[in-house]
Write a protein that holds these residues in place. Structure first.
Motif, PDB file in Angstrom:
ATOM      1  N   ASN A 162     -24.470  32.630 -15.079  1.00  0.00           N
ATOM      2  CA  ASN A 162     -25.801  32.038 -14.913  1.00  0.00           C
ATOM      3  C   ASN A 162     -26.665  32.861 -13.961  1.00  0.00           C
ATOM      4  OD1 ASN A 162     -25.208  29.954 -16.649  1.00  0.00           O
ATOM      5  ND2 ASN A 162     -24.802  28.448 -15.041  1.00  0.00           N
ATOM      6  N   ILE A 163     -26.046  33.407 -12.924  1.00  0.00           N
ATOM      7  CA  ILE A 163     -26.786  34.266 -11.990  1.00  0.00           C
ATOM      8  C   ILE A 163     -27.299  35.508 -12.710  1.00  0.00           C
ATOM      9  CG2 ILE A 163     -26.510  35.802  -9.995  1.00  0.00           C
ATOM     10  CD1 ILE A 163     -24.702  33.634  -8.768  1.00  0.00           C
ATOM     11  N   ILE A 164     -26.467  36.085 -13.553  1.00  0.00           N
ATOM     12  CA  ILE A 164     -26.885  37.272 -14.303  1.00  0.00           C
ATOM     13  C   ILE A 164     -28.029  36.931 -15.247  1.00  0.00           C
ATOM     14  CG2 ILE A 164     -26.131  38.986 -16.012  1.00  0.00           C
ATOM     15  CD1 ILE A 164     -23.323  38.799 -14.679  1.00  0.00           C
ATOM     16  N   LEU A 165     -27.967  35.778 -15.873  1.00  0.00           N
ATOM     17  CA  LEU A 165     -29.064  35.346 -16.749  1.00  0.00           C
ATOM     18  C   LEU A 165     -30.340  35.099 -15.941  1.00  0.00           C
ATOM     19  CD1 LEU A 165     -27.130  32.918 -19.129  1.00  0.00           C
ATOM     20  CD2 LEU A 165     -28.112  35.159 -19.728  1.00  0.00           C
ATOM     21  N   ALA A 166     -30.188  34.548 -14.732  1.00  0.00           N
ATOM     22  CA  ALA A 166     -31.357  34.337 -13.873  1.00  0.00           C
ATOM     23  C   ALA A 166     -31.988  35.666 -13.487  1.00  0.00           C
ATOM     24  CB  ALA A 166     -30.944  33.555 -12.627  1.00  0.00           C
ATOM     25  N   TYR A 167     -31.143  36.654 -13.190  1.00  0.00           N
ATOM     26  CA  TYR A 167     -31.661  37.998 -12.897  1.00  0.00           C
ATOM     27  C   TYR A 167     -32.392  38.582 -14.102  1.00  0.00           C
ATOM     28  CZ  TYR A 167     -31.345  43.020 -13.516  1.00  0.00           C
ATOM     29  OH  TYR A 167     -31.628  44.309 -13.863  1.00  0.00           O
ATOM     30  N   GLN A 168     -31.830  38.420 -15.294  1.00  0.00           N
ATOM     31  CA  GLN A 168     -32.467  38.944 -16.500  1.00  0.00           C
ATOM     32  C   GLN A 168     -33.858  38.325 -16.700  1.00  0.00           C
ATOM     33  OE1 GLN A 168     -31.523  41.284 -18.768  1.00  0.00           O
ATOM     34  NE2 GLN A 168     -29.686  41.819 -17.602  1.00  0.00           N
ATOM     35  N   PHE A 169     -34.004  37.078 -16.348  1.00  0.00           N
ATOM     36  CA  PHE A 169     -35.308  36.407 -16.396  1.00  0.00           C
ATOM     37  C   PHE A 169     -36.299  37.175 -15.524  1.00  0.00           C
ATOM     38  CE2 PHE A 169     -37.399  31.983 -15.393  1.00  0.00           C
ATOM     39  CZ  PHE A 169     -38.589  32.407 -15.946  1.00  0.00           C
ATOM     40  N   ALA A 170     -35.889  37.491 -14.284  1.00  0.00           N
ATOM     41  CA  ALA A 170     -36.770  38.225 -13.370  1.00  0.00           C
ATOM     42  C   ALA A 170     -37.024  39.644 -13.840  1.00  0.00           C
ATOM     43  CB  ALA A 170     -36.168  38.238 -11.966  1.00  0.00           C
ATOM     44  N   ALA A 171     -36.019  40.250 -14.470  1.00  0.00           N
ATOM     45  CA  ALA A 171     -36.166  41.639 -14.913  1.00  0.00           C
ATOM     46  C   ALA A 171     -37.203  41.786 -16.012  1.00  0.00           C
ATOM     47  CB  ALA A 171     -34.818  42.173 -15.390  1.00  0.00           C
ATOM     48  N   TYR A 172     -37.420  40.715 -16.792  1.00  0.00           N
ATOM     49  CA  TYR A 172     -38.289  40.828 -17.962  1.00  0.00           C
ATOM     50  C   TYR A 172     -39.543  39.964 -17.894  1.00  0.00           C
ATOM     51  CZ  TYR A 172     -34.703  43.592 -20.221  1.00  0.00           C
ATOM     52  OH  TYR A 172     -33.820  44.603 -20.531  1.00  0.00           O
ATOM     53  N   ASP A 173     -39.730  39.223 -16.813  1.00  0.00           N
ATOM     54  CA  ASP A 173     -40.920  38.377 -16.710  1.00  0.00           C
ATOM     55  C   ASP A 173     -41.546  38.548 -15.331  1.00  0.00           C
ATOM     56  OD1 ASP A 173     -42.528  35.926 -17.828  1.00  0.00           O
ATOM     57  OD2 ASP A 173     -41.943  35.355 -15.794  1.00  0.00           O
ATOM     58  N   GLU A 174     -42.788  39.001 -15.292  1.00  0.00           N
ATOM     59  CA  GLU A 174     -43.447  39.287 -14.017  1.00  0.00           C
ATOM     60  C   GLU A 174     -43.617  38.040 -13.161  1.00  0.00           C
ATOM     61  OE1 GLU A 174     -44.501  40.262 -16.972  1.00  0.00           O
ATOM     62  OE2 GLU A 174     -45.062  42.387 -16.951  1.00  0.00           O
ATOM     63  N   TYR A 175     -43.883  36.890 -13.802  1.00  0.00           N
ATOM     64  CA  TYR A 175     -44.099  35.665 -13.038  1.00  0.00           C
ATOM     65  C   TYR A 175     -42.822  35.270 -12.282  1.00  0.00           C
ATOM     66  CZ  TYR A 175     -48.643  34.989 -15.175  1.00  0.00           C
ATOM     67  OH  TYR A 175     -49.951  35.140 -15.562  1.00  0.00           O
ATOM     68  N   ARG A 176     -41.687  35.422 -12.924  1.00  0.00           N
ATOM     69  CA  ARG A 176     -40.424  35.143 -12.250  1.00  0.00           C
ATOM     70  C   ARG A 176     -40.087  36.244 -11.246  1.00  0.00           C
ATOM     71  NH1 ARG A 176     -37.790  32.927  -9.230  1.00  0.00           N
ATOM     72  NH2 ARG A 176     -35.627  33.539  -8.960  1.00  0.00           N
ATOM     73  N   ALA A 177     -40.402  37.490 -11.587  1.00  0.00           N
ATOM     74  CA  ALA A 177     -40.056  38.620 -10.713  1.00  0.00           C
ATOM     75  C   ALA A 177     -40.736  38.512  -9.355  1.00  0.00           C
ATOM     76  CB  ALA A 177     -40.424  39.937 -11.383  1.00  0.00           C
ATOM     77  N   VAL A 178     -41.955  38.018  -9.331  1.00  0.00           N
ATOM     78  CA  VAL A 178     -42.674  37.895  -8.057  1.00  0.00           C
ATOM     79  C   VAL A 178     -41.921  36.948  -7.115  1.00  0.00           C
ATOM     80  CG1 VAL A 178     -44.779  37.025  -6.967  1.00  0.00           C
ATOM     81  CG2 VAL A 178     -44.936  38.517  -8.960  1.00  0.00           C
ATOM     82  N   THR A 179     -41.504  35.803  -7.627  1.00  0.00           N
ATOM     83  CA  THR A 179     -40.772  34.850  -6.796  1.00  0.00           C
ATOM     84  C   THR A 179     -39.383  35.368  -6.452  1.00  0.00           C
ATOM     85  OG1 THR A 179     -41.976  33.103  -7.951  1.00  0.00           O
ATOM     86  CG2 THR A 179     -40.107  32.421  -6.592  1.00  0.00           C
ATOM     87  N   HIS A 180     -38.747  36.014  -7.400  1.00  0.00           N
ATOM     88  CA  HIS A 180     -37.436  36.645  -7.195  1.00  0.00           C
ATOM     89  C   HIS A 180     -37.510  37.658  -6.041  1.00  0.00           C
ATOM     90  CE1 HIS A 180     -33.625  38.530  -8.759  1.00  0.00           C
ATOM     91  NE2 HIS A 180     -34.187  39.632  -8.299  1.00  0.00           N
ATOM     92  N   ASN A 181     -38.512  38.530  -6.088  1.00  0.00           N
ATOM     93  CA  ASN A 181     -38.656  39.550  -5.052  1.00  0.00           C
ATOM     94  C   ASN A 181     -39.107  38.961  -3.721  1.00  0.00           C
ATOM     95  OD1 ASN A 181     -37.821  41.553  -6.787  1.00  0.00           O
ATOM     96  ND2 ASN A 181     -39.883  42.248  -7.290  1.00  0.00           N
ATOM     97  N   LYS A 182     -39.867  37.867  -3.785  1.00  0.00           N
ATOM     98  CA  LYS A 182     -40.245  37.179  -2.538  1.00  0.00           C
ATOM     99  C   LYS A 182     -38.995  36.743  -1.802  1.00  0.00           C
ATOM    100  CE  LYS A 182     -41.478  33.399   0.023  1.00  0.00           C
ATOM    101  NZ  LYS A 182     -40.599  32.339   0.583  1.00  0.00           N
ATOM    102  N   GLY A 183     -37.991  36.264  -2.533  1.00  0.00           N
ATOM    103  CA  GLY A 183     -36.739  35.876  -1.905  1.00  0.00           C
ATOM    104  C   GLY A 183     -36.026  37.045  -1.257  1.00  0.00           C
ATOM    105  N   ILE A 184     -36.054  38.188  -1.912  1.00  0.00           N
ATOM    106  CA  ILE A 184     -35.482  39.404  -1.326  1.00  0.00           C
ATOM    107  C   ILE A 184     -36.202  39.737  -0.020  1.00  0.00           C
ATOM    108  CG2 ILE A 184     -35.181  41.905  -1.640  1.00  0.00           C
ATOM    109  CD1 ILE A 184     -35.008  41.316  -4.691  1.00  0.00           C
ATOM    110  N   MET A 185     -37.522  39.653  -0.049  1.00  0.00           N
ATOM    111  CA  MET A 185     -38.308  39.992   1.131  1.00  0.00           C
ATOM    112  C   MET A 185     -38.126  38.977   2.251  1.00  0.00           C
ATOM    113  SD  MET A 185     -39.266  42.789  -0.053  1.00  0.00           S
ATOM    114  CE  MET A 185     -40.178  43.412   1.361  1.00  0.00           C
ATOM    115  N   ASN A 186     -37.725  37.737   1.933  1.00  0.00           N
ATOM    116  CA  ASN A 186     -37.394  36.781   2.989  1.00  0.00           C
ATOM    117  C   ASN A 186     -36.351  37.371   3.929  1.00  0.00           C
ATOM    118  OD1 ASN A 186     -39.082  34.654   2.341  1.00  0.00           O
ATOM    119  ND2 ASN A 186     -37.536  33.498   1.228  1.00  0.00           N
TER     120      ASN A 186
END
Length: 416
Positions: free
Chosen positions: A238-262
């Motif tokens: 499920n984590i890998i699928l969640a990552y794939q969501f961020a890899a292919y969708d900019e709207y998800r990627a922004v929030t995904h990367n915000k978490g990294i920047m936290n």
């Protein structure tokens, strides 16, 4: 010496500071600075910025369990958002089972840019490259320190950009800034060679300044998270699928990367780094292929364990700048025990990967709100006027009801 940091979150402030002080061999004065909320006086603040009227404090916490390149760390983090420090600590604990984080960092090369207009670009490029030694010698004469330690301006390159205002020549200066972030010395060198650039090209120099897109200061690394500790094979998948969501969708990627920047910015705040430069470079790098995407990659190994990777520009320093004048930033750097800017970059990169893992794990299993709202409830209770003795009671009541709000907190306080 081994330090017991288990159940660190259950200890009181004095116990936590005592553990950190022993770990980092802090002096009594440094301990007193930590105990002095904010870490700086108004007099110090007034020297840092213009028109100062006071200071503004953020929480300083310690992320535990980090093993990076086989070295143990307590990682200071400055952030106001609940759950970040706990999540990073939990991720580091799980990563530790398989040896922790393996991180690498490039040399500390800063890029300075000189913009030249009103020139024949091709001809000017050839003249610049022929005069590269003269330009580099002049640049290095602007630093009394770098050339003495084998650092300094190393390379000149040129590129043409075409704009609505016409073609421009961009002369780029590559500088090894050592353990500094390097903004000031880069700008000084660019300004110092600008008149020579004009003379050589017969053009007009407009801007001469560093680029914060620090692609010659990359940090990268990986960690393996044992599938049983993650929550089983389904959670890994499920984590890998969640990552794939961020890899292919900019709207998800922004929030995904915000978490990294936290994770990244919390450590950068604690150690006095230029967080705006780090943020800008990270998001530019996320768009390097023409589409905004994830700064991390997640897959699994042959045994089904989760493997995370991060690659990100990381322009940081352990000398110069705010770190020389802010006592708490100095202490946080001492707690880390870093010996170079490269080591600090590796720690910050690992914190980003750890935070990303915890966010994805929460999203892929129980949901992000369960743990986050439990911690947020403490802020709500305090905002409602609860004393320290009352906060735990309010948090327990609100979370059990699933009603975490300022109004409900006030109602419970009235009942108490």
């Amino acid at each position: 010496m081994k330090f017991d940091v288990s159940r660190f979150f259950e200890k009181d402030r004095k116990e936590r500071i005592d553990i950190v002080a022993k770990f980092a061999n802090l002096t009594e004065q440094e301990i007193q600075t930590l105990e002095n909320s904010g870490g700086i006086s108004f007099e110090q603040a007034d020297k840092m910025v213009e028109n100062a009227i006071g200071t503004f404090s953020f929480p300083l916490g310690i992320a535990t369990n980090f093993t990076i390149n086989k070295k143990e760390y307590l990682v200071p983090m400055v952030i106001e958002e609940p759950s970040v420090i706990a999540a990073a600590s939990k991720a580091a604990k799980i990563a530790k089972i398989r040896g922790g984080f393996e991180m690498q960092n490039d040399e500390s090369y800063s890029i300075g840019q000189i913009q030249v207009v009103n020139v024949d670009v091709d001809s000017a490029m050839q003249k610049i490259l022929k005069s590269s030694k003269e330009i580099l010698d002049l640049a290095n004469s602007k630093s009394n320190t770098l050339s003495k330690i084998g650092k300094g301006a190393k390379e000149i390159s040129c590129k043409e950009i075409r704009t609505d205002a016409g073609p421009m020549l961009i002369v780029e200066l590559l500088i090894d800034v050592g353990d500094a972030m390097g903004a000031n010395v880069t700008n000084t060198m660019c300004e110092g060679i600008a008149p020579l650039i004009e003379k050589i090209t017969n053009g007009k120099v407009i801007l001469r300044i560093l680029s914060n897109y620090s692609t010659r200061r990359m940090v990268s690394g990986t960690a393996t998270f044992e599938k049983e500790a993650v929550g089983g094979q389904e959670t890994v998948d499920n984590i890998i699928l969640a990552y794939q969501f961020a890899a292919y969708d900019e709207y998800r990627a922004v929030t995904h990367n915000k978490g990294i920047m936290n994770g990244i910015i919390a450590v950068a705040n604690a150690t006095g780094q230029d967080t705006r430069a780090i943020e800008a470079a990270a998001h530019a790098y996320a768009s390097k292929n023409g589409r905004y995407t994830s700064l991390t990659q997640w897959d699994k190994d042959n045994d089904g364990n989760l493997v995370g990777r991060i690659e990100i520009p990381m322009s940081v320093g352990i000398v110069g700048g705010i770190i020389n004048v802010h006592p708490t930033a100095k202490i946080c750097t001492k707690i880390l025990g870093v010996q170079s800017a490269s080591e600090l970059a590796c720690i910050i990169g690992a914190a980003g990967l750890a935070q990303n893992f915890s966010a994805l794990r929460a999203l892929a299993s129980e949901g992000i709100q369960k743990g986050h709202m439990r911690l947020h409830a403490r802020n709500i209770a305090a905002a409602a006027g609860a004393t320290n003795d009352q906060i735990d009671t309010l948090v327990k009541k609100m979370t059990s009801e699933g009603n975490i709000s300022i109004n409900r907190a006030r109602e419970i306080l009235g009942e108490l």
